[in-house]
Design a protein around this motif. Structure first.
Motif, mmCIF file in Angstrom:
data_model
loop_
_atom_site.group_PDB
_atom_site.id
_atom_site.type_symbol
_atom_site.label_atom_id
_atom_site.label_comp_id
_atom_site.label_asym_id
_atom_site.label_seq_id
_atom_site.Cartn_x
_atom_site.Cartn_y
_atom_site.Cartn_z
ATOM 1 N N UNK A 141 40.124 100.895 52.557
ATOM 2 C CA UNK A 141 40.908 100.333 51.447
ATOM 3 C C UNK A 141 42.294 99.871 51.876
ATOM 4 N N UNK A 142 42.673 100.183 53.100
ATOM 5 C CA UNK A 142 44.007 99.800 53.560
ATOM 6 C C UNK A 142 45.032 100.844 53.144
ATOM 7 N N UNK A 143 46.251 100.729 53.674
ATOM 8 C CA UNK A 143 47.273 101.751 53.424
ATOM 9 C C UNK A 143 47.871 101.687 52.020
ATOM 10 N N UNK A 144 48.374 102.836 51.558
ATOM 11 C CA UNK A 144 49.101 102.894 50.282
ATOM 12 C C UNK A 144 50.048 104.093 50.338
ATOM 13 N N UNK A 145 51.029 104.123 49.419
ATOM 14 C CA UNK A 145 52.035 105.184 49.443
ATOM 15 C C UNK A 145 51.449 106.464 48.835
ATOM 16 N N UNK A 146 51.451 107.579 49.594
ATOM 17 C CA UNK A 146 50.890 108.833 49.058
ATOM 18 C C UNK A 146 51.865 109.511 48.093
ATOM 19 N N UNK A 147 51.365 110.513 47.366
ATOM 20 C CA UNK A 147 52.231 111.301 46.479
ATOM 21 C C UNK A 147 53.131 112.198 47.334
ATOM 22 N N UNK A 269 52.960 96.044 51.601
ATOM 23 C CA UNK A 269 53.937 96.002 50.521
ATOM 24 C C UNK A 269 53.358 96.706 49.299
ATOM 25 N N UNK A 270 54.167 97.504 48.645
ATOM 26 C CA UNK A 270 53.727 98.137 47.391
ATOM 27 C C UNK A 270 54.918 98.158 46.433
ATOM 28 N N UNK A 271 54.714 97.657 45.248
ATOM 29 C CA UNK A 271 55.768 97.593 44.217
ATOM 30 C C UNK A 271 57.089 97.069 44.788
ATOM 31 N N UNK A 272 56.974 95.962 45.517
ATOM 32 C CA UNK A 272 58.174 95.275 46.011
ATOM 33 C C UNK A 272 58.818 95.914 47.242
ATOM 34 N N UNK A 273 58.293 97.043 47.699
ATOM 35 C CA UNK A 273 58.855 97.699 48.888
ATOM 36 C C UNK A 273 57.923 97.486 50.076
ATOM 37 N N UNK A 274 58.516 97.326 51.278
ATOM 38 C CA UNK A 274 57.685 97.223 52.477
ATOM 39 C C UNK A 274 57.646 98.562 53.196
ATOM 40 N N UNK A 275 56.453 98.916 53.678
ATOM 41 C CA UNK A 275 56.270 100.172 54.414
ATOM 42 C C UNK A 275 55.605 99.845 55.741
ATOM 43 N N UNK A 276 56.204 100.277 56.854
ATOM 44 C CA UNK A 276 55.601 99.967 58.157
ATOM 45 C C UNK A 276 54.894 101.185 58.741
ATOM 46 N N UNK A 277 54.361 101.006 59.956
ATOM 47 C CA UNK A 277 53.405 101.986 60.507
ATOM 48 C C UNK A 277 54.024 103.099 61.337
ATOM 49 N N UNK A 278 55.333 103.059 61.567
ATOM 50 C CA UNK A 278 55.931 104.112 62.398
ATOM 51 C C UNK A 278 56.600 105.131 61.481
ATOM 52 N N UNK A 279 56.089 106.365 61.567
ATOM 53 C CA UNK A 279 56.459 107.392 60.593
ATOM 54 C C UNK A 279 57.423 108.393 61.210
ATOM 55 N N UNK A 280 58.452 108.734 60.452
ATOM 56 C CA UNK A 280 59.385 109.766 60.896
ATOM 57 C C UNK A 280 58.734 111.128 60.626
ATOM 58 N N UNK A 281 58.404 111.871 61.702
ATOM 59 C CA UNK A 281 57.697 113.145 61.495
ATOM 60 C C UNK A 281 58.535 114.182 60.752
ATOM 61 N N UNK A 282 59.824 113.925 60.543
ATOM 62 C CA UNK A 282 60.611 114.915 59.802
ATOM 63 C C UNK A 282 60.593 114.641 58.283
ATOM 64 N N UNK A 283 60.261 113.415 57.888
ATOM 65 C CA UNK A 283 60.230 113.095 56.452
ATOM 66 C C UNK A 283 58.828 112.735 55.953
ATOM 67 N N UNK A 284 57.985 112.242 56.864
ATOM 68 C CA UNK A 284 56.655 111.793 56.461
ATOM 69 C C UNK A 284 56.630 110.352 55.980
ATOM 70 N N UNK A 285 57.793 109.676 56.015
ATOM 71 C CA UNK A 285 57.891 108.272 55.567
ATOM 72 C C UNK A 285 58.203 107.350 56.745
ATOM 73 N N UNK A 286 57.869 106.065 56.610
ATOM 74 C CA UNK A 286 58.275 105.108 57.637
ATOM 75 C C UNK A 286 59.804 105.088 57.745
ATOM 76 N N UNK A 287 60.307 104.833 58.926
ATOM 77 C CA UNK A 287 61.761 104.826 59.115
ATOM 78 C C UNK A 287 62.384 103.656 58.347
ATOM 79 N N UNK A 288 63.638 103.840 57.927
ATOM 80 C CA UNK A 288 64.284 102.785 57.125
ATOM 81 C C UNK A 288 65.652 102.394 57.672
ATOM 82 N N UNK A 289 65.995 102.845 58.887
ATOM 83 C CA UNK A 289 67.347 102.542 59.388
ATOM 84 C C UNK A 289 67.459 101.103 59.916
ATOM 85 N N UNK A 290 68.631 100.813 60.469
ATOM 86 C CA UNK A 290 68.980 99.441 60.833
ATOM 87 C C UNK A 290 68.275 98.930 62.103
#
Ligand code: AMP
Ligand code: MG
Length: 366
Positions: A141-147, A269-290
């Motif tokens: 089904x492709x990627x999506x943002x988990x709870x 992209x989900x609800x206007x936000x982009x999410x990439x494939x490299x995940x920060x193992x301390x947060x569980x989310x893709x990195x968002x820095x500069x």
């Protein structure tokens, strides 16, 4: 249709569209030598692999490149997490239960991966698998943002210290049920050094190995000029290069690798936000820095691959790790179109795009 077939089809389309132009260089000058250039491309390890060798004849070149491609197929069979029979899948399958005997290459690769995880303080973590699975990378089904709750629970399953090794029986296990290895961040690096080692067994002295943008060099170019490596524009079409860097070693008697990780390589992209494939193992989310692209140059392609992923997770602070590591150079690109290069390569970086500027560390902000 499963996602692997879809990936394969899209890679073939990319190959056709760009007319085999990915990261190409002008053909190198072999005049004045007895060498001929031989190059071939193959779709293995879910990526486009291009190997160019300088040989005494076309047959010698073809034989060497074919040997490399055969080795890549073997590696794919061992590491592919979407193949239930692969060594990595069997380790994942038996997580929390028992250790699994693996080949020497896989055993050593997993030990190296723990070493690099420690060196990057867990920013690169080969046990990221439970998280990549939760985000749905590679799923039908492709990627999506988990709870958030699911992310919190899954974070507990990511810890490289919970990989166990039995040296005597060459067995590897994951200590907790549900843990999963994902070697996506180093598989191409491993395939690169194995390709290099295959060529070491031949008469080939000079080669350019490009496994999906992970580049490994063997020897000097036939005309002795520096190898010139293109850097992908992080916000333009694949194959569009915004800079080049010369890799000019006095004596290239070991492999030389240049490996880039970028947030642009896979995203949704989900609800206007982009999410990439490299995940920060301390947060569980893709990195968002500069920092959106990190290229690492060092002699070992596996190390370059692990560090490029880890440094992309760390962001600007990753420069400290690079500065402390011997024989390593780096090039970062920020979202603000600033480019930073370490002192060893800075003078050889050429920018092709006026939107980008070369700046000092201190000028980049995270
Ligand atoms: P690379 O392109 O080498 O940076 O590798 C990216 C791939 O590594 C992703 O597609 C995931 O399969 C995996 N990955 C994502 N985040 C991490 C991480 N923090 N540590 C290790 N592997 C990761
Ligand atoms: Mg990597």
């Amino acid at each position: 249709m499963n996602s692997k077939i879809l990936t394969a089809i899209s890679l073939v389309i990319i190959l056709l569209v760009i007319g085999f132009g990915l990261f190409t260089q002008e053909p190198d000058d072999t005049s004045g030598t007895d060498l001929v250039e031989y190059e071939d491309t193959a779709l293995i390890l879910d990526t486009i692999n291009r190997v160019r060798v300088y040989a005494t004849g076309e047959d010698e070149g073809r034989e060497a490149v074919d040997q490399v491609f055969r080795r890549l197929e073997e590696i794919d069979d061992k590491l592919d997490i979407y193949d239930a029979e692969s060594e990595i899948s069997r380790i994942n399958e038996n997580a929390g239960t028992s250790k699994v005997e693996v080949s020497e290459g896989t055993f050593n690769l997993l030990k190296d991966s723990v070493k690099y995880a420690r060196e990057t303080e867990g920013d690169f973590d080969p046990t990221i698998g439970a998280l990549t699975l939760l985000w749905g990378w590679g799923s039908v089904d492709g990627p999506s943002v988990p709870a958030q709750e699911e992310i919190n629970d899954t974070l507990e399953l990511v810890n490289y210290e919970n990989i166990s090794f039995d040296e005597d029986n060459r067995e590897v296990g994951l200590d907790e049920e549900g843990m999963k290895l994902d070697l996506g961040a180093i598989a191409k690096g491993y395939a690169s050094i194995e390709s290099y080692n295959v060529l070491e067994e031949t008469e080939i002295q000079s080669a350019f190995i490009n496994l999906g943008g992970n580049i490994t060099l063997k020897g000097m170019k036939p005309d002795q000029s520096p190898w010139r490596i293109g850097i992908q524009h992080p916000r333009s079409a694949r194959g569009e290069v915004m800079a080049a860097v010369d890799v000019d070693e006095d004596n290239l008697d070991t492999s030389r690798a240049i490996v880039t990780s970028g947030d642009y390589e896979r995203y949704f992209e989900e609800e206007g936000e982009e999410y990439h494939h490299i995940i920060d193992p301390s947060t569980g989310y893709p990195t968002t820095h500069n920092i959106i692209s990190a290229s690492i140059i060092t002699d070992d392609p596996v190390k370059a691959d692990a560090y490029s992923t880890g440094i992309l997770v760390r962001g600007l602070e990753g420069r400290e790790i690079i500065e402390e590591t011997e024989n390593m150079e780096a090039l970062f690109i920020s979202e603000d179109q600033e480019v930073f290069a370490t002192s060893g390569i800075r003078d050889s970086v050429e920018l092709f795009d006026d939107d980008f500027s070369l700046v000092d560390w201190e000028e980049i902000t995270d």
